[in-house]
Design an enzyme around this catalytic site. Sequence first.
Site, PDB file in Angstrom:
ATOM      1  N   TRP A 112       0.823  -1.217   0.000  1.00  0.00           N
ATOM      2  CA  TRP A 112       0.000   0.000   0.000  1.00  0.00           C
ATOM      3  C   TRP A 112       0.848   1.253   0.000  1.00  0.00           C
ATOM      4  CZ3 TRP A 112      -4.006  -1.307  -2.252  1.00  0.00           C
ATOM      5  CH2 TRP A 112      -4.583  -2.552  -2.016  1.00  0.00           C
ATOM      6  N   ASP A 167      -1.138   6.760   6.569  1.00  0.00           N
ATOM      7  CA  ASP A 167      -2.249   5.966   6.015  1.00  0.00           C
ATOM      8  C   ASP A 167      -2.726   5.045   7.128  1.00  0.00           C
ATOM      9  OD1 ASP A 167      -3.988   4.280   4.714  1.00  0.00           O
ATOM     10  OD2 ASP A 167      -2.432   3.196   3.617  1.00  0.00           O
ATOM     11  N   LYS A 208     -12.928  -1.173   6.642  1.00  0.00           N
ATOM     12  CA  LYS A 208     -12.444  -2.078   7.689  1.00  0.00           C
ATOM     13  C   LYS A 208     -13.045  -1.581   9.013  1.00  0.00           C
ATOM     14  CE  LYS A 208      -8.259  -2.154   4.957  1.00  0.00           C
ATOM     15  NZ  LYS A 208      -8.307  -3.234   3.988  1.00  0.00           N
TER      16      LYS A 208
END
Length: 381
Positions: free
Chosen positions: A119, A192, A216
């Site tokens: 990511w 992040d 999530k």
Amino acid sequence: MSSPTIHTAFTTPPATPRLGVYNFSAGPSHMPIEVIDQIREELLDLGETGIGLIEHSHRGPAYMDASAEAEAVIRRLAGVGDEHAVIFMPGGATVNFAFLALNFLSEGGTGVYLDTSVWAQKAIEEAKPVGKVHVGFNGRGADEFSCPDPTKAGADIDAPSDAAYLFYCANNTGEGTWFTEPPRSDLPLIGDLTSDIFSRPWPFADHAMTIAAGQKNLGAAGCSVIVAKREFIERGSKSIGPILRFADHEHAQSILNTPPTFAVRVIGLMAEWTEAQGGPQAIAERNRLKSSMIWKIVDQSGGFYRSRASHPARSGLNVTFQTASSDLDARFLTEAKAAGLENLAGLAGVGGMRASMYNAFPVRGAEILAAFMTDFATRNG
Ligand code: PMP
């Protein structure tokens, strides 16, 4: 028209699997049944308005109240005051990685990126066509995944002091590693937090910006929560269109155009549920219990299971492991699925297995997986 009422009777997640399945998906992932029940009601009727959640105008009072309430609870959970903006930005994390680069690198700036995961690499890919990228740490070795060592106080991070920001991915969902604290740097810090937001106490106020996609710990995909210093986002480029500028979204109170109204409401409900559980501090304890149960099985398997996640940086949310061969991994996954343990396959490019156990995931699910792993190792060791 009356305002939507936030459901405040959220309790501890039930121990029993829903429809016989424990869902270990990395995202979108398991959600609390109480929140799903509330959404089900609101789809028909939001706050006794006679109009359903996804049918309300984004400029009407019912949605505007829901959006304001979501912002208020996120402010409380993040512990930020008026110097910070809380914005609901369209799109997932990757889209906002691109917005980040467009705002702060498009006029010749350099972004420092700590390359600890797939990511972080996605964030780098989005930045490269826009500005200069400086990789300040490489945590993806062939055999081991790691994060900067907090005891080195930033000395293992290479960052030019005039860079526009330093980006890191707090929890590396695919690799199963996480930062135990934010990286030390004098640069504006961009975190992040897509896969670990509100899973543990985290110093949001020390960041120039945090980015967390829903899907999530925040529920539905399609929207990202940005917590940012107002002064920082005001510095964003004026040469890009308003829809790309964080500051313009903030000025419009996240209703610059039609926002993803469903996702914003689900984010608000998930944040409310998180608060009702006792917030990040209390939830961190439960998360630790679940992840340490599985890491322990890996460690005590006599090498039957191994992990490439380096020990000090092991994630408390995504436990990654593999057996001696990809054939055996495949058998593990098939048998696990038959036992109602779903979505345990590792991220493409990482392989093996991954058990993702976010805030809403029941402790009982971790216990069942631990028992399954022990039994599988005994039968195949
Ligand atoms: N960052 C992290 C930590 C993630 O786990 C993910 C998705 N799993 C992303 C970014 C990418 O999110 P999106 O698909 O919303 O772009």
